[in-house]
Design an enzyme around this catalytic site. Structure first.
Site, PDB file in Angstrom:
ATOM      1  N   ASP A  92       0.826  -1.153   0.225  1.00  0.00           N
ATOM      2  CA  ASP A  92      -0.065   0.126  -0.069  1.00  0.00           C
ATOM      3  C   ASP A  92       0.970   1.176   0.026  1.00  0.00           C
ATOM      4  OD1 ASP A  92      -2.474   1.254  -0.123  1.00  0.00           O
ATOM      5  OD2 ASP A  92      -2.565   0.733   2.101  1.00  0.00           O
ATOM      6  N   LYS A 121      -1.020  -0.786  -4.225  1.00  0.00           N
ATOM      7  CA  LYS A 121      -2.338   0.076  -4.201  1.00  0.00           C
ATOM      8  C   LYS A 121      -1.921   1.440  -3.906  1.00  0.00           C
ATOM      9  CE  LYS A 121      -5.362  -0.426  -0.532  1.00  0.00           C
ATOM     10  NZ  LYS A 121      -5.391   1.003  -0.143  1.00  0.00           N
ATOM     11  N   GLU A 123      -4.484   5.193  -3.042  1.00  0.00           N
ATOM     12  CA  GLU A 123      -5.825   5.770  -2.983  1.00  0.00           C
ATOM     13  C   GLU A 123      -5.847   6.829  -3.810  1.00  0.00           C
ATOM     14  OE1 GLU A 123      -6.452   7.101   1.059  1.00  0.00           O
ATOM     15  OE2 GLU A 123      -5.884   5.237   1.752  1.00  0.00           O
ATOM     16  N   GLU A 190     -14.380   1.453  -0.749  1.00  0.00           N
ATOM     17  CA  GLU A 190     -14.444   1.680   0.736  1.00  0.00           C
ATOM     18  C   GLU A 190     -15.443   2.402   1.226  1.00  0.00           C
ATOM     19  OE1 GLU A 190     -10.732   2.061   2.949  1.00  0.00           O
ATOM     20  OE2 GLU A 190     -11.707   2.362   4.670  1.00  0.00           O
TER      21      GLU A 190
END
Ligand code: KIV
Length: 295
Positions: A92, A121, A123, A190
């Site tokens: 992440d 990953k 965001e 999410e």
């Protein structure tokens, strides 16, 4: 019946996840931050192990994910890589490792692959489409993450559910579509309403992995500390499958009671020594010196 995977089970790749979506098979993902947890979750047949930046909160004790650094993430990524043999490993990208410069994003994503991860990953939606494109072009698979973005907690004013109005639901869909168009191999959704998550899942070719997004996504991810009950405060959307926190307190209290009362350790908890060697040791020591008074 669930059970561990066949010992010969093939390693999971980004293609495996796509095939699972096509076949309508659900994808499982959990966070892992260390070697023993990675081994156990791998043995349980979990498809994806995410070295999440939730590390900041559940392992390092911060209130948000913002303080965790690339170096800290890589330290844990290496441990997870040593423990897992079969799962797809995703690192992440922490706050400020990809937001400022695209070239820096590519370099930091590459550091995750050098640490043994198979993918990263990050965001963000349309605003980060150029970043996703650049990282994918460098040969690094990217998992997107839309809806509630914990790294934007200060802008959002808290860990708040997203996509609860028609307009913001449309925005989350457009974000997910943009990430897919740039080559993301999967997208985390999410904290969005289940209808919105299901609608996005239908419109995407790549798998969606939900957290707090209901049952209509292609897969589910949870933070391992939440699932195992290692916390007091657990988000509403979590199902706890164990209460290990209580077990840890019980075991540590039993240890304390045993040590304080002299029940642990006993003679079987130290290596044996023959009487002959013991006698020789005492003989070599000579007479015991007198102790100074008061000791
Ligand atoms: O950091 C993390 O654990 C995550 C998951 C909750 C998706 O991003």
């Amino acid at each position: 019946m669930s059970g561990p995977p066949e010992p010969s089970a093939a390693a999971t790749t980004v293609l495996t996840l796509r095939q699972k979506k096509v076949r309508g098979e659900r994808i499982t993902a959990l966070t892992a931050y260390d070697y023993p947890t990675a081994r156990l979750l791998d043995a349980a047949g979990i498809d994806v192990l995410l070295v999440g930046d939730s590390l900041a909160m559940v392992v390092l004790g911060h209130e948000t994910t913002l303080p965790v650094t690339m170096d800290e993430m890589l330290h844990h990524a290496r441990a997870v890589a040593r423990g897992a043999k079969r799962a797809l490993l995703v690192g992440d990208m922490p706050f400020l490792s990809y937001q400022a410069e695209t070239a820096e994003a590519v370099r930091n994503a590459g550091r995750f692959l050098q640490a043994g991860m198979h993918a990263v990953k990050l965001e963000g939606g349309r605003d980060f489409a150029p970043t996703v494109r650049a990282v994918v072009r460098a040969g690094i698979p990217v998992m997107g993450h839309v809806g509630l973005l914990p790294q934007s907690v200060r802008r959002l004013g808290g860990f708040r559910p997203q996509a609860r109005t028609a307009e913001s639901a449309r925005a989350v869909l457009d974000d997910a579509l943009a990430l897919e168009a740039e080559g993301a191999f999967a997208v985390v959704l999410e904290s969005v309403p289940e209808k919105v998550a299901a609608a996005i899942t239908e419109r995407l070719q790549v798998p969606t992995i939900g957290i707090g997004a209901g049952p209509g996504t292609d897969g589910q991810v949870l933070v391992i500390h939440d699932l195992l009950g290692l916390h007091d405060a657990v988000p509403r959307f979590v199902r706890q499958y164990a209460r290990l926190g209580e077990e840890v307190v019980r075991a540590a209290s039993d240890f304390r009671a045993d040590v304080e009362s002299g029940r642990f350790p006993s003679s079987e908890h130290a290596p044996p020594m023959s009487e002959e060697e013991w006698g020789a040791f005492l003989a070599a020591l000579g007479p015991q010196p007198a102790r100074p008074p008061g000791r």
